[in-house]
Design a protein around this motif. Structure first.
Motif, PDB file in Angstrom:
ATOM      1  N   PHE A   1      45.444  37.222  43.650  1.00  0.00           N
ATOM      2  CA  PHE A   1      44.849  36.813  44.922  1.00  0.00           C
ATOM      3  C   PHE A   1      45.845  37.082  46.033  1.00  0.00           C
ATOM      4  CE2 PHE A   1      42.646  34.357  41.742  1.00  0.00           C
ATOM      5  CZ  PHE A   1      41.338  34.458  42.151  1.00  0.00           C
ATOM      6  N   ASN A   2      45.327  37.567  47.172  1.00  0.00           N
ATOM      7  CA  ASN A   2      46.185  37.930  48.286  1.00  0.00           C
ATOM      8  C   ASN A   2      45.444  37.644  49.581  1.00  0.00           C
ATOM      9  OD1 ASN A   2      48.377  38.943  49.641  1.00  0.00           O
ATOM     10  ND2 ASN A   2      48.402  40.892  48.568  1.00  0.00           N
ATOM     11  N   GLN A   3      46.138  37.746  50.714  1.00  0.00           N
ATOM     12  CA  GLN A   3      45.487  37.565  51.997  1.00  0.00           C
ATOM     13  C   GLN A   3      44.804  38.869  52.410  1.00  0.00           C
ATOM     14  OE1 GLN A   3      48.790  37.761  51.565  1.00  0.00           O
ATOM     15  NE2 GLN A   3      49.803  38.606  53.327  1.00  0.00           N
ATOM     16  N   PRO A   4      43.751  38.788  53.245  1.00  0.00           N
ATOM     17  CA  PRO A   4      43.092  39.994  53.726  1.00  0.00           C
ATOM     18  C   PRO A   4      44.094  40.854  54.501  1.00  0.00           C
ATOM     19  CG  PRO A   4      41.849  38.038  54.352  1.00  0.00           C
ATOM     20  CD  PRO A   4      43.142  37.578  53.784  1.00  0.00           C
ATOM     21  N   ALA A   5      44.048  42.152  54.274  1.00  0.00           N
ATOM     22  CA  ALA A   5      44.995  43.046  54.941  1.00  0.00           C
ATOM     23  C   ALA A   5      44.385  44.432  55.078  1.00  0.00           C
ATOM     24  CB  ALA A   5      46.294  43.120  54.143  1.00  0.00           C
ATOM     25  N   GLY A   6      45.011  45.224  55.889  1.00  0.00           N
ATOM     26  CA  GLY A   6      44.576  46.603  56.083  1.00  0.00           C
ATOM     27  C   GLY A   6      45.723  47.432  56.591  1.00  0.00           C
TER      28      GLY A   6
ATOM     29  N   GLU B   1      40.482  38.862  46.113  1.00  0.00           N
ATOM     30  CA  GLU B   1      40.793  38.969  44.689  1.00  0.00           C
ATOM     31  C   GLU B   1      40.892  40.442  44.301  1.00  0.00           C
ATOM     32  OE1 GLU B   1      38.944  37.804  40.320  1.00  0.00           O
ATOM     33  OE2 GLU B   1      37.873  37.272  42.137  1.00  0.00           O
ATOM     34  N   ARG B   2      41.974  40.787  43.611  1.00  0.00           N
ATOM     35  CA  ARG B   2      42.154  42.142  43.113  1.00  0.00           C
ATOM     36  C   ARG B   2      42.392  42.087  41.615  1.00  0.00           C
ATOM     37  NH1 ARG B   2      45.829  45.316  47.544  1.00  0.00           N
ATOM     38  NH2 ARG B   2      44.409  45.009  49.260  1.00  0.00           N
ATOM     39  N   ARG B   3      41.821  43.018  40.920  1.00  0.00           N
ATOM     40  CA  ARG B   3      42.021  43.085  39.471  1.00  0.00           C
ATOM     41  C   ARG B   3      42.616  44.427  39.115  1.00  0.00           C
ATOM     42  NH1 ARG B   3      37.506  39.824  36.321  1.00  0.00           N
ATOM     43  NH2 ARG B   3      37.122  38.235  37.878  1.00  0.00           N
ATOM     44  N   ARG B   4      43.863  44.406  38.769  1.00  0.00           N
ATOM     45  CA  ARG B   4      44.522  45.603  38.254  1.00  0.00           C
ATOM     46  C   ARG B   4      44.928  45.279  36.829  1.00  0.00           C
ATOM     47  NH1 ARG B   4      47.707  48.018  43.488  1.00  0.00           N
ATOM     48  NH2 ARG B   4      45.819  48.322  44.694  1.00  0.00           N
ATOM     49  N   ARG B   5      46.168  45.123  36.577  1.00  0.00           N
ATOM     50  CA  ARG B   5      46.603  44.681  35.245  1.00  0.00           C
ATOM     51  C   ARG B   5      46.304  43.209  35.038  1.00  0.00           C
ATOM     52  NH1 ARG B   5      52.108  47.591  36.183  1.00  0.00           N
ATOM     53  NH2 ARG B   5      51.462  49.719  35.788  1.00  0.00           N
ATOM     54  N   ALA B   6      46.393  42.475  36.120  1.00  0.00           N
ATOM     55  CA  ALA B   6      46.125  41.033  36.071  1.00  0.00           C
ATOM     56  C   ALA B   6      45.293  40.654  37.288  1.00  0.00           C
ATOM     57  CB  ALA B   6      47.438  40.255  36.067  1.00  0.00           C
TER      58      ALA B   6
END
Length: 48
Positions: free
Chosen positions: A31-36, A23-28
């Motif tokens: 949800f995304n897959q784990p990445a690097g 889960e990422r919270r920026r403007r909204a």
């Protein structure tokens, strides 16, 4: 011109028909897959 690739890896992780999301919270809320990614001068053995 020198070729400089940008390496990014993402994963789909499933267990018992459930999926791992980040889960990422920026403007909204997103949800995304784990990445690097691999950064310049970083060796692959350093990120494993």
């Amino acid at each position: 011109m020198i070729w400089t690739p940008h390496v990014t890896v993402a994963a789909v992780v499933e267990q018992a028909r459930r999926f791992l999301l980040v889960e990422r919270r920026r403007r909204a809320r997103v949800f995304n897959q784990p990445a690097g990614r691999r950064y310049p001068l970083e060796l692959l053995v350093d990120v494993i």
